[in-house]
Design an enzyme around this catalytic site. Structure first.
Site, PDB file in Angstrom:
ATOM      1  N   ARG A 224       0.846  -1.191   0.000  1.00 13.43           N
ATOM      2  CA  ARG A 224       0.000   0.000   0.000  1.00 13.43           C
ATOM      3  C   ARG A 224       0.886   1.248   0.000  1.00 13.43           C
ATOM      4  O   ARG A 224       1.956   1.273   0.609  1.00 13.43           O
ATOM      5  CB  ARG A 224      -0.898   0.029   1.240  1.00 13.43           C
ATOM      6  N   HIS A 272      -0.888   0.148  -9.739  1.00 10.40           N
ATOM      7  CA  HIS A 272      -1.574  -0.799  -8.830  1.00 10.40           C
ATOM      8  C   HIS A 272      -2.085  -2.026  -9.598  1.00 10.40           C
ATOM      9  O   HIS A 272      -3.293  -2.326  -9.593  1.00 10.40           O
ATOM     10  CB  HIS A 272      -2.728  -0.106  -8.091  1.00 10.40           C
TER      11      HIS A 272
END
Ligand code: NAP
Ligand code: GLV
Length: 309
Positions: A224, A272
């Site tokens: 993250r 991502h």
């Protein structure tokens, strides 16, 4: 029973609804905003759902997340111990995460970035042979993703160790416990982050950690964006403490236009995509678990809300 599907990120939510419906013909699967909802749903399948999920569906007892990380769900108003939150276990992501790490590890250890530069100058210039022992990999997180990453790196004979809360060993690699972070970092040159985002791990990729790595270190962050202190990464690249970084996740996604990471030749940016949830595997896993719940059986992948993962 009605099952509700809610995702703000999925480009084709109907594809997921249809696949879940085929896998669970005994239930009715519908979108959160379906005007023909017959009853309150007890089960939700979600990825980045709207913040008012629990207000709109107050009868939820089980929420199945299409991703491994549940950090975006934990702050939702209405989430309580009365709700069983279930994360995706692998769902086709782990092997992709391993591929991603291997790609950037090999790019660095085999000097492939420099060879691309030499080709641009039409220069035929062999560089030094690889010294595999000089490329020790340290994987933060020894869960479903971390284990697969560690196994893949070890299979190519890179020296690998993992760091986790419990200190368990995976894939035959040494395991360091939470309190052994300093020892883990001191033997690591390529630092790979696959931790869940929790109060304990937020901001962990900081100057203090980079300073403890072996010289000429490299960072791969596929967990993250909030794990990383961005200013500390830039400072460590500037000082030469880190040689580069591969980043798949960012504090702000999409990464804003003009952000310094875009133009920095030492940083590789991907949007991502390191590990995508694969529809068929995820739907099968969720359908199996929904049936197990219906039979009153225990299921795996249940999130411990107090640990946040
Ligand atoms: P997991 O199976 O729950 O594993 C989490 C690991 O982190 C465990 O080994 C756990 O230790 C360790 N851990 C947790 N808190 C810790 C702490 N404070 N100190 C040290 N170790 C700690 O999770 P996973 O399925 O591997 O997924 C990990 C993360 O990867 C997700 O949360 C998500 O953020 C990220 N992810 C990203 C992508 C992408 O496309 N970029 C795709 C999938 C997943 P124990 O084993 O001792 O419990
Ligand atoms: C993706 O980022 C996931 O958590 O599955």
């Amino acid at each position: 029973m009605e099952i509700v599907f809610a995702s703000r990120h999925e480009s084709n939510p109907q594809e997921w609804i249809d696949a879940l419906q085929r896998a669970l013909p005994e239930h009715r699967v519908r979108a959160l905003d379906d005007p023909q909802a017959a009853e309150q749903a007890r089960i939700a399948v979600v990825w980045a759902p709207p913040a008012d999920l629990f207000q709109r569906e107050p009868g939820l007892t089980h929420v199945f997340n299409l991703g491994a990380g549940v950090d975006a769900l934990l702050p939702l108003p209405g989430l309580s111990d009365a709700v069983t939150l279930v994360r995706m276990e692998d769902g086709g992501m782990a092997v992709q995460m391993a591929e991603y790490v291997l790609h950037y590890l090999i790019r660095e250890s085999r000097d492939l970035g420099r060879y691309a530069g030499l080709q641009a100058q039409a220069r035929w210039q062999p560089l030094a042979d690889i010294d595999r022992q000089a490329w020790s990999v340290g994987v933060m997180g020894a869960g479903v993703m971390g284990a697969r990453v560690a196994q893949a790196c070890a299979a190519l004979d890179y020296p690998v160790a993992v760091w986790s809360r419990s200190g368990k060993t995976v894939a035959g690699t040494p395991g360091y416990a939470h309190g052994q972070l300093a020892e883990f970092l001191a033997r690591t040159r390529v630092l790979v982050n696959v931790l869940p985002l929790t109060a304990q791990t937020e901001g962990i990729l900081s100057q203090a950690v980079f300073d403890q790595l072996l010289p000429d270190a490299y960072l791969i962050n596929i967990a993250r964006g909030a794990h990383l202190v961005e200013a500390d990464l830039l400072a460590s690249l500037q000082s030469g403490r880190l040689r580069g970084a591969a980043l798949d996740v960012f504090a702000q996604e999409p990464l804003p236009v003009g952000h310094p990471f875009w133009a920095d030749p030492r940083i590789q940016v991907t949007p991502h995509v390191a590990g995508a949830s694969l529809l068929s595997l995820c739907v099968r896993q969720i359908a199996d678990k929904i049936r197990a719940v219906g039979r009153g059986e225990a299921i795996t992948g249940v999130v411990d809300l107090s640990r946040q993962y």
